[in-house]
Motif scaffolding. Structure first.
Motif, PDB file in Angstrom:
ATOM      1  N   GLY A 267       0.797  -1.226   0.000  1.00  0.00           N
ATOM      2  CA  GLY A 267       0.000   0.000   0.000  1.00  0.00           C
ATOM      3  C   GLY A 267       0.824   1.267   0.000  1.00  0.00           C
ATOM      4  O   GLY A 267       0.319   2.340  -0.338  1.00  0.00           O
ATOM      5  N   ARG A 268       2.117   1.174   0.378  1.00  0.00           N
ATOM      6  CA  ARG A 268       2.939   2.371   0.489  1.00  0.00           C
ATOM      7  C   ARG A 268       3.173   3.023  -0.878  1.00  0.00           C
ATOM      8  O   ARG A 268       3.235   4.253  -0.988  1.00  0.00           O
ATOM      9  N   PHE A 269       3.311   2.198  -1.918  1.00  0.00           N
ATOM     10  CA  PHE A 269       3.497   2.758  -3.260  1.00  0.00           C
ATOM     11  C   PHE A 269       2.397   3.753  -3.578  1.00  0.00           C
ATOM     12  O   PHE A 269       2.658   4.891  -3.996  1.00  0.00           O
ATOM     13  N   TRP A 270       1.144   3.340  -3.392  1.00  0.00           N
ATOM     14  CA  TRP A 270       0.017   4.215  -3.740  1.00  0.00           C
ATOM     15  C   TRP A 270      -0.065   5.410  -2.798  1.00  0.00           C
ATOM     16  O   TRP A 270      -0.502   6.489  -3.197  1.00  0.00           O
ATOM     17  N   GLN A 271       0.355   5.227  -1.544  1.00  0.00           N
ATOM     18  CA  GLN A 271       0.364   6.356  -0.617  1.00  0.00           C
ATOM     19  C   GLN A 271       1.351   7.431  -1.068  1.00  0.00           C
ATOM     20  O   GLN A 271       1.051   8.628  -0.993  1.00  0.00           O
TER      21      GLN A 271
END
Length: 894
Positions: free
Chosen positions: A81-85
């Motif tokens: 999820g960090r990529f999209w954050q």
């Protein structure tokens, strides 16, 4: 034109407005292509790997595509999820695609965030987690994607059958996404093994175009990528497809409404000297409204649509002719008759080629269209990266263009003779067996067995204070505003980065300005206006722009009709003349009206093949307060529209008062004003006032549900709607930001819960639409029919949570940072910039409205978001529309 020729020719035409890109190869083999472009504070990062479906053998078919999904699932330093954050925080956008030949990832970010792109791409090149749990979850998601794209889709089903028949040896015969049995057998061991073979610097090309300093950027690239091992990618051993000496035929039945067929011929690879001739042939047959197929087949109402293109990939592919027939009827033309018309055209090309004058027009169109289509960092970066990855030469396009310039009619004849052989064709035919169904309504008790997802992990995500500072620059900067005596407003913004100009325009002629009894009138009117003038029939009207590489767009919105044309700045007057003819001099021939009406009926049949369209139409019906508030086009409403209605609606609404023309690009404002006055000063306003806008009223009923059964489908589409605030209402900013957190993108709560954690849907999210005084909210998901109850309950659960509990401070800060960062991307293309300015002016908003709105967003609190959601998200009062191969009982199974 094929996607491969498109990305290639951009490389050479880009030099019309930019310095030649710099190519640097690191010691580990990573090829880096950079090009500075300083007209907007934006960068585009594209990294492509030479691996695709052609590299797959055995039981791992579809693995390239599946690995593409895994590349977004995190690394030890970048949790899931960090990529999209990061992308959301930066206000950027990102995506990826897999083809037969390559896998490609791209990021579009504000220039100040360029280092985030380097950190992301270097990290996931070597440290992708490929966790066993994520593999299992994503298997379900990809399985859903296959069912949506290759099984429920009539086009996807036909293409799959066609490829399996046309090829006997080459891996191009296999679907990029793989088969069900392949997808469901993926595990983390197979996936990691494939990743470790192909994801290496020596097998990749990194391209960055935009607003940066090259020397500083190359130093950063060396820092992030230089220590990654080069890798040891095996030599390719791709089977060669044998010569086809007999025609082949395949037919399938499908739960859809329109017959279709494909005629495919084995062609050449993208490096073959005859590839440019193939591209010229495809352009001649189907490029734009003046293409031969449009003239022969579509304009004569013989077929619904027709197109042709050449693959031109790493290996020899196919030259494809794809036709969608009209709905079956008593006087229908047969597929065999259409095929013979096509054969006559192909054999004429083989005998005579293309005339000298027509060939010169096509060459000119290529030169211009490639400049126009790539006057932005993304197009340039994509072209450089894919050309180098596929053909080993980022200058591939110069070679292709040189060959195009040398083509003669005899070359076309020779290429067509070799290509279009009756004993070398593969024909695929789809016979529809019906795909629409019956609706079943009534309030239902929803299932409650929701799988509670884990919370999103925001630990370690930094959102510095300067990410929350609004920009000082505005899209309104440098815009000159003029108003003609007749009330027409002209906006001009001058920029000389590219030899390009974009014209965007609007007239006060929307679908909410006529009775709902005539739903479709606005759309038919705009299409009739596109049919030409008394002096210029349809083909000639559009040809004068198309030979310059441009095309005219015009369509009806709810409160106005909008149009655009982007062209070389040297052709500006032709663009203004064409817009003037469109708005002031439409012919409204009865024969054209009859064609448009016929196409509109066929369009309804085509729409009824798609579960999303069916669900949306049913949703519109149950959310309308009265029949007058139902605004979707229907057969009944089309039956009531006459040519007199079209002409009367045009005469009343298409006027200079309330109209806007915006011109952005390589222009002189005073010269533009003079030209606009020359062509529009005599445009008169009618004496009658404009009709009042009749905004549909959202129903006051306490919720409703409708299920539409569609025979033969594997997927179900679910739409969940509520009323929402209008743009001018005090709680609109809070509601809009709440929607960003809830359902905008894979990194949203819905994306995390329903897609990533539970693997219940390939597509899930939400949107909010609004006019000034009112709006609506819709959550959506597309999933396997069996998953509909649980997925629907999960979406509703997230809606209830966000309306009863405050969002986290970090979620709100992330959404605010996103709003700030997106401002940098708003002027990335002339067309987008002109469109935004036109919309603001047409809506009566200040041109710097986005900064005013942003200031309101930056002041929001978690309490305001919860209160906005609670105002409109009323438990058990949802409006739900479901369409697919499931019954009412299936949809609400416990």
């Amino acid at each position: 034109m094929s996607r491969l020729m498109l990305i290639a020719i951009v490389v050479c035409v880009s030099f019309a407005f930019a310095e030649e890109p710099l190519v640097t190869v690191l010691d580990n083999g990573l090829t880096v292509i950079t090009q500075e472009l300083h007209y907007a504070p934006v960068v585009a990062s594209v990294i492509s790997y030479r691996v695709g479906a052609r590299n797959e053998v055995g039981d791992i078919l579809g693995m390239s595509h599946f690995l593409e999904h895994q590349m977004f699932k995190g690394t030890p330093d970048m949790p899931p999820g960090r990529f999209w954050q990061i992308v959301q925080r930066d206000g950027g956008s990102a995506n990826a695609f897999t083809s037969e030949d390559v896998t490609c990832y791209y990021l579009i970010l504000p220039a100040s965030r360029i280092e985030d792109a380097l950190a992301i791409e270097s990290d996931r090149m070597v440290n992708c987690l490929i966790d066993s749990g994520e593999v299992v979850s994503e298997r379900n998601v990809v399985h859903e994607e296959r069912r949506m794209r290759s099984i429920d889709s009539p086009d996807g089903a036909l293409w799959e059958a066609l490829a399996e028949t046309a090829y006997t040896e080459h891996p191009y015969r296999m679907p990029v996404i793989g088969y069900d049995e392949n997808i469901l057998a993926y595990d983390h061991i197979k996936t990691r093994a494939y990743y470790e073979i192909y994801y290496a610097p020596s097998n990749a090309v990194l391209t960055i175009v935009g607003d940066f300093d090259t020397e500083e950027l190359l130093a950063d690239i060396e820092s992030y990528f230089g220590d990654i091992p080069a890798g040891n990618v095996p030599e390719e051993a791709i089977p060669v497809e044998p010569l086809q000496t007999e025609s082949r035929y395949v037919e399938i039945e499908h739960a859809s409404n329109l017959p279709r067929f494909v005629m495919a011929f084995h062609s050449v690879d993208g490096n073959d000297p005859t590839n440019p001739a193939m591209e010229m042939i495809s352009s001649y047959l189907s490029a734009g409204r003046s293409g031969r197929f449009d003239q022969l087949l579509v304009e004569n109402n013989l077929v619904y649509s027709a197109g042709a293109w050449n693959d031109g990939g790493i290996d020899p592919g196919m030259f494809n002719i794809y036709v969608t027939m009209n709905p079956p009827g008593d006087d229908e033309v047969t597929i065999e008759e259409i095929q013979e018309i096509i054969w006559d055209e192909l054999e004429n090309l083989a005998e005579n080629g293309i005339s000298e004058s027509a060939l010169e027009d096509l060459k000119n169109r290529y030169r211009a269209s490639e400049v126009l289509g790539n006057a932005n960092p993304v197009g340039l970066a994509m072209g450089y990266s894919l050309s180098r990855t596929m053909f080993g030469n980022h200058m591939y396009g110069q070679e292709q263009l040189a060959l195009i310039e040398q083509l003669t009619p005899e070359d076309i004849s020779e290429a067509a003779s070799a290509l279009f052989r009756r004993n070398g064709v593969t024909v695929g035919v789809l016979h529809p067996v019906g795909g629409s169904g019956r609706s079943m309504g009534g309030n239902q008790e929803l299932p409650t067995d929701v799988t509670q997802p884990t919370s999103v992990n925001y630990d370690g995500l930094e959102i510095p204070e300067d990410f929350l500072v609004p920009p000082t620059a505005s899209i309104a900067d440098g815009v000159e505003t003029f108003e003609l005596e007749n009330g027409l407003v002209l906006l001009v913004k001058e920029d000389h980065t590219f030899p390009v100009v974009s014209i965007n325009f609007s007239v006060p002629m929307g679908s909410y300005m006529h009775s709902s009894d005539l739903n479709g009138l606005a759309g038919i009117t705009t299409e009739a206006m596109l049919k030409g003038t008394d002096e210029l029939e349809y083909i000639e009207f559009h040809k004068r722009l198309e030979i310059e590489g441009a095309s005219l767009r015009f369509g009806a919105g709810s409160e106005a009709s909008f149009g655009s044309v982007t062209l070389l700045s040297e052709d500006l007057e032709m663009g203004i003349l064409t817009v003037s003819d469109l708005l002031l001099n439409p012919a409204f021939r009865e024969a054209d009206y009859d064609k448009i009406l016929f196409e509109s009926y066929a369009g309804l049949e085509a729409s009824a093949e798609r579960s999303f369209s069916v669900a949306y139409d049913s949703l519109a019906a149950i959310t309308a307060e009265s029949p007058a508030d139902y605004r979707n086009v229907s057969t009944a409403s089309l039956d009531r529209i006459s040519l007199e209605d079209v002409v009367g609606y045009y005469d009343l609404c298409c006027r200079p008062e309330g109209a806007v023309i915006t011109i952005v690009g390589d222009v002189d404002p005073e010269a533009v004003l003079t030209m606009t006055e020359d062509y529009f000063a005599e445009w008169k306003n009618p004496q009658e006032p404009l009709p009042e806008i009749q905004i549909p009223v959202f129903t006051s009923a306490p919720g409703d549900t409708v299920v539409t059964f569609m025979e033969g489908r594997t997927q179900g589409t679910v739409l969940i709607a509520t009323k929402a605030p209008g743009i001018d209402m005090p709680d609109y900013p809070a509601f809009a930001v709440m929607n960003t957190i809830l359902g905008r993108g894979i990194g949203s709560r819905l994306g995390h819960s329903v897609r990533d954690e539970q693997g219940l849907a390939y597509g899930v999210g939400s949107w909010a639409s609004a006019n000034d005084s009112t709006g609506s909210f819709t959550a959506y998901l597309s999933t396997l029919a069996d998953y509909v109850p649980q997925a629907t309950a999960s979406v509703i659960h997230e809606m209830e949570v966000i309306s009863t509990e405050n969002v986290q401070d970090v979620e709100l800060r992330l959404a605010k940072a996103n709003s700030v960062g997106r401002q940098a991307l708003s002027g990335m293309t002339y067309r987008d910039l002109a469109g935004r300015l036109t919309s603001l002016q047409a809506d009566g908003k200040p041109l710097d409205y986005h900064l005013t709105y942003l200031s309101r967003v930056l002041e929001l609190t978690p309490d305001e978001l919860r209160e906005a959601a609670a105002t409109y998200f009323i438990p058990d009062e949802w409006f739900i529309s479901i369409a697919g191969s499931l019954t009412e009982e299936d949809a609400f199974a416990e």
